[in-house]
Write an enzyme that holds these catalytic residues in place. Structure first.
Site, PDB file in Angstrom:
ATOM      1  N   ARG A 185      -4.626 -47.045  13.563  1.00 57.82           N
ATOM      2  CA  ARG A 185      -3.215 -46.477  14.696  1.00 57.82           C
ATOM      3  C   ARG A 185      -2.290 -46.560  13.455  1.00 57.82           C
ATOM      4  O   ARG A 185      -1.346 -45.563  13.632  1.00 57.82           O
ATOM      5  CB  ARG A 185      -3.243 -46.581  16.008  1.00 57.82           C
ATOM      6  CG  ARG A 185      -2.118 -46.779  16.477  1.00 57.82           C
ATOM      7  CD  ARG A 185      -2.724 -46.705  18.216  1.00 57.82           C
ATOM      8  NE  ARG A 185      -3.457 -46.023  18.955  1.00 57.82           N
ATOM      9  CZ  ARG A 185      -3.461 -45.290  19.654  1.00 57.82           C
ATOM     10  NH1 ARG A 185      -2.795 -45.853  20.320  1.00 57.82           N
ATOM     11  NH2 ARG A 185      -4.890 -44.427  19.777  1.00 57.82           N
ATOM     12  N   ASP A 191      -9.891 -50.586  11.203  1.00 56.66           N
ATOM     13  CA  ASP A 191      -8.653 -50.185  10.196  1.00 56.66           C
ATOM     14  C   ASP A 191      -8.295 -50.821   9.008  1.00 56.66           C
ATOM     15  O   ASP A 191      -7.045 -50.051   8.239  1.00 56.66           O
ATOM     16  CB  ASP A 191      -7.005 -50.377  11.766  1.00 56.66           C
ATOM     17  CG  ASP A 191      -7.422 -49.208  12.220  1.00 56.66           C
ATOM     18  OD1 ASP A 191      -8.496 -48.429  12.820  1.00 56.66           O
ATOM     19  OD2 ASP A 191      -6.823 -49.904  13.492  1.00 56.66           O
ATOM     20  N   GLN A 198     -17.539 -44.600  14.895  1.00 58.83           N
ATOM     21  CA  GLN A 198     -17.022 -44.910  14.063  1.00 58.83           C
ATOM     22  C   GLN A 198     -17.114 -46.596  14.039  1.00 58.83           C
ATOM     23  O   GLN A 198     -17.097 -47.098  12.314  1.00 58.83           O
ATOM     24  CB  GLN A 198     -15.860 -44.413  13.768  1.00 58.83           C
ATOM     25  CG  GLN A 198     -14.929 -43.190  13.541  1.00 58.83           C
ATOM     26  CD  GLN A 198     -13.965 -43.087  14.270  1.00 58.83           C
ATOM     27  OE1 GLN A 198     -12.799 -43.048  13.154  1.00 58.83           O
ATOM     28  NE2 GLN A 198     -13.782 -42.837  15.171  1.00 58.83           N
ATOM     29  N   ARG A 199     -17.129 -47.468  14.889  1.00 53.61           N
ATOM     30  CA  ARG A 199     -17.541 -48.533  14.959  1.00 53.61           C
ATOM     31  C   ARG A 199     -18.820 -48.970  15.049  1.00 53.61           C
ATOM     32  O   ARG A 199     -19.077 -50.194  14.933  1.00 53.61           O
ATOM     33  CB  ARG A 199     -16.500 -49.582  15.761  1.00 53.61           C
ATOM     34  CG  ARG A 199     -16.217 -49.716  17.127  1.00 53.61           C
ATOM     35  CD  ARG A 199     -15.163 -49.390  17.835  1.00 53.61           C
ATOM     36  NE  ARG A 199     -15.225 -49.361  19.216  1.00 53.61           N
ATOM     37  CZ  ARG A 199     -14.058 -49.261  19.876  1.00 53.61           C
ATOM     38  NH1 ARG A 199     -13.435 -49.623  19.720  1.00 53.61           N
ATOM     39  NH2 ARG A 199     -14.597 -49.988  21.516  1.00 53.61           N
ATOM     40  N   TYR A 254     -17.242 -43.399  19.255  1.00 57.64           N
ATOM     41  CA  TYR A 254     -17.467 -44.704  19.096  1.00 57.64           C
ATOM     42  C   TYR A 254     -18.288 -45.106  17.398  1.00 57.64           C
ATOM     43  O   TYR A 254     -18.750 -45.967  17.795  1.00 57.64           O
ATOM     44  CB  TYR A 254     -17.482 -45.631  20.460  1.00 57.64           C
ATOM     45  CG  TYR A 254     -16.728 -45.994  20.983  1.00 57.64           C
ATOM     46  CD1 TYR A 254     -15.075 -46.378  20.923  1.00 57.64           C
ATOM     47  CD2 TYR A 254     -17.167 -46.504  22.825  1.00 57.64           C
ATOM     48  CE1 TYR A 254     -14.476 -46.773  22.243  1.00 57.64           C
ATOM     49  CE2 TYR A 254     -16.308 -46.696  23.668  1.00 57.64           C
ATOM     50  CZ  TYR A 254     -15.301 -46.288  22.910  1.00 57.64           C
ATOM     51  OH  TYR A 254     -13.730 -46.972  24.839  1.00 57.64           O
ATOM     52  N   THR A 259     -11.568 -55.681  11.996  1.00 55.94           N
ATOM     53  CA  THR A 259     -11.181 -54.862  11.704  1.00 55.94           C
ATOM     54  C   THR A 259     -11.034 -52.756  11.232  1.00 55.94           C
ATOM     55  O   THR A 259     -11.761 -53.353   9.284  1.00 55.94           O
ATOM     56  CB  THR A 259      -9.446 -54.677  11.980  1.00 55.94           C
ATOM     57  OG1 THR A 259      -9.307 -53.454  12.077  1.00 55.94           O
ATOM     58  CG2 THR A 259      -8.979 -55.159  10.611  1.00 55.94           C
ATOM     59  N   GLY A 299     -11.738 -54.584  19.593  1.00 53.25           N
ATOM     60  CA  GLY A 299     -12.793 -53.842  19.491  1.00 53.25           C
ATOM     61  C   GLY A 299     -13.582 -54.085  18.453  1.00 53.25           C
ATOM     62  O   GLY A 299     -13.695 -55.424  17.769  1.00 53.25           O
TER      63      GLY A 299
END
Lengths: 406, 406
Positions: free
Chosen positions: A181, A137, A296-297, A294, A135, A14
């Site tokens: 996740r 995350d 968020q990124r 999306y 990332t 992503g």
């Protein structure tokens, strides 16, 4: 002095708001060192299919503008290459005399980089392979944090700064599901939406700790009694202790129902489930659930700290590969409050591994974050974070209307 | 010179990113004109219950900080007062010697203001009533646009600027549902996410035109064939020609199903339905649907143009009431590219009426916007809107691998 071979750079997974900074860091640092810098379109797919663009022919000016643009400018892919794919990629690299390969992505991309480096070594093809971290995350091991996370956390924190005031103005239960996740770093950044002592998020659901529904509903009730409202941040990866995300279970169930909605996993199903639980098992009527997407990124309001680190990650990768003739994964190491340096780890030390939030970032109950987390995350959000203000609410004495209008 | 009575100000309906500017405009313009400026907490609820705060005792400095904070600093309400409530409010206003009442909100709030003004006139109580416009939907008649819309449109446009690049990097069908129950202005602002000719949104679903599912699926297919991807903006208020929003029908159906999800109306159900239609009636596998939430009205990244207009709306309201001794609804009138002036309309000319997008803002097919809409909306988004850039993609010639590795 021009190096003998060419350079190839590609994205995996992503996109983020600053991933193009890393690309441009690679390209600009390579200039005057090598003849050609190629970019593979759509990650490993473009390598296998020889879909290359010549980044050497880009103007510096346009590169700088692209660096400031969110999302992956070469395109990306979710494809995980198998052994045969890796062999084909190596054939392509040899044909184009690629001698330095930079792969920008998460731990899966690190694993791909590792396999390619290993395959090249086996056949004695001289190829330097560098994984460049990315990332939202923040789940890469060996890193204090990763490029992309700061901007995503900035978006989430700003979303909660506004959302908390919104919930204050029209009180109720407000649940927002974030990405993340396996690691709760992004959901945890919602804590930066808190300024006044009674601000939300009042509860944060993180995949690092089991999600206990009864306890959660009890905490919602506590907040409603105490504040008359309740703001919740939940990571999409929460599970009930068995490690299987609730989202995955719900998606499976939906598949059996043949509603055709199974791909909503990670999108709306967790939010719908939480909504249903709160609506049916508490007496509160105003419940609102949102699932962040999306933005968020990709929302164009990145962290300047994140952007400059993403750029340097690319530059340092080139220095490690072309200057020091090494393979590895570039890492971000925190050296002080707030300074960082960049290291190079063995690909095996990063590839395929997942970092989660260390225990000291979580409160004992596991549904909120500590000061240590605030100290960790605050600098990553960058400059210009807004502050929220409120009225002092000097009360006006009530008048006895019945006495007045006799 | 101090006026004889006191001033009361309150909010109605959903908050916006700039609604506090209007509040502060009222308070500061009242200083040195009247003795006390009271704020009612939670709109009409606070008036009925005499929940007043004394805004006169706020510092100018804190007021300026609150003005820059999103969401309603006095709290708001969804309550629609009936005749009895209005009578009670009037009793409270008389008790506190309120002689000027400012109500900040949408067309429902204008209607409340109108009823109070009328009731006061009937009993001969001298009260000036001013409605100050606010709505992210931009659906107030007599206005070129309304405070709150510019910031909401800025958020949606920025969301699509990033989301479009995200969809370009990992292609598929990407559908985003926006607010806007009766008017499509907010969904239409997604068009500002488009810069390059092949950018999305490729389709915009607006409540001003019937949503024809078959045509929609055909348009999705067209975009997929032409661009290999498809970005869609949909207003939550779309309907199939009968004027009943699809969302409302789905919610009703869910009620029958007793899933307990009916309150998701306007949140996730429309997105789920669109997802289901696309997944089951096209052959495309990568489909992602998102529903934008409170970020549209509370994300702390407001339009400076919107902010200053919201402030002046409050100031002008005070001038019309205290200076000119008038009742009415303050309006924004566009006087040039780009300048505005403020007017005062009769409350009856605004109250309870809904404005939709004029035909000249929609393309003939009704699923996209014209240049006229771009000219309308662009100044409202304010300064510092980002631009997206991309690589020029100079191709590298492919090499015949089979010939090379014989």
């Amino acid at each position: 002095m021009l190096d003998k071979g060419n350079v190839l750079v590609a994205f995996g997974g992503g996109p983020t708001a600053v991933i193009n900074e890393t690309l441009v860091g690679v390209v600009l640092e390579c200039r005057f060192r090598v003849r050609n810098v190629y970019g593979a379109k759509n990650g490993v797919k473009g390598i296998i299919g020889q879909e290359f663009v010549d980044l050497t022919r880009e103007t510096n000016h346009n590169l700088e503008l692209v660096a400031g643009t969110p999302s992956a400018a070469l395109g990306s892919t979710r494809m995980k290459p198998d052994a045969e794919d890796c062999e084909q990629m190596l054939r392509v690299m040899r044909a184009h005399n690629i001698r330095h390969f930079f792969y920008i992505g998460g731990n899966d991309s690190a694993e791909t980089t590792r396999i390619i480096a290993e395959s090249a070594a086996v056949i004695g093809y001289d190829l330097r392979c560098i994984h460049l971290p990315k990332t939202v995350d923040c789940d890469l091991v060996q890193n204090d944090h990763t490029p992309g996370y700061g901007s995503a956390a900035r978006y989430v924190a700003k979303y909660f700064l506004g959302g908390n005031r919104d919930n204050w103005a029209l009180p109720g239960i407000y649940i927002v599901v974030t990405m993340g996740r396996h690691a709760g770093f992004l959901a945890a950044s919602a804590a930066l939406g808190k300024q006044f002592p009674d601000d939300g998020p009042h509860i944060i659901g993180l995949p690092e700790r089991p999600f206990v529904l009864d306890r959660f509903l009890g905490q919602v009730d506590d907040a409603m009694r105490k504040y008359g409202r309740c703001v919740v941040a939940v990571s999409e990866g929460i599970h009930e202790g068995d490690g299987v995300p609730i989202t995955a279970k719900l998606a499976q169930h939906q598949e059996i129902d043949a509603h055709g909605n199974q791909q909503l996993a990670g999108t709306g199903v967790l939010g719908d489930w939480l909504f249903h639980q709160v609506k049916t098992r508490t007496s509160y009527s105003r419940v609102r659930v949102e699932t962040l997407g999306y933005g968020q990124r990709s929302y164009p309001d990145r962290s300047d700290v994140d952007a400059r680190e993403a750029r340097e990650v690319g530059e340092k990768g080139v220095q490690f590969a072309l200057g020091d003739n090494q393979n590895g994964s570039v890492t971000i190491v925190r050296t002080g409050p707030y300074t960082v340096d960049f290291g190079l780890e063995r690909l095996e030390a990063v590839a395929g591994l997942t970092r989660t939030m260390p225990p000291e970032y979580l409160t004992e109950c596991g549904t909120n974050v500590t000061d240590a987390f605030h100290i960790f995350v605050r600098p990553l959000l960058g400059s210009g974070m807004p502050h929220m203000y409120r009225l002092r609410e000097n009360p006006v004495p009530k008048i006895d209307l019945d006495r007045m209008f006799v």
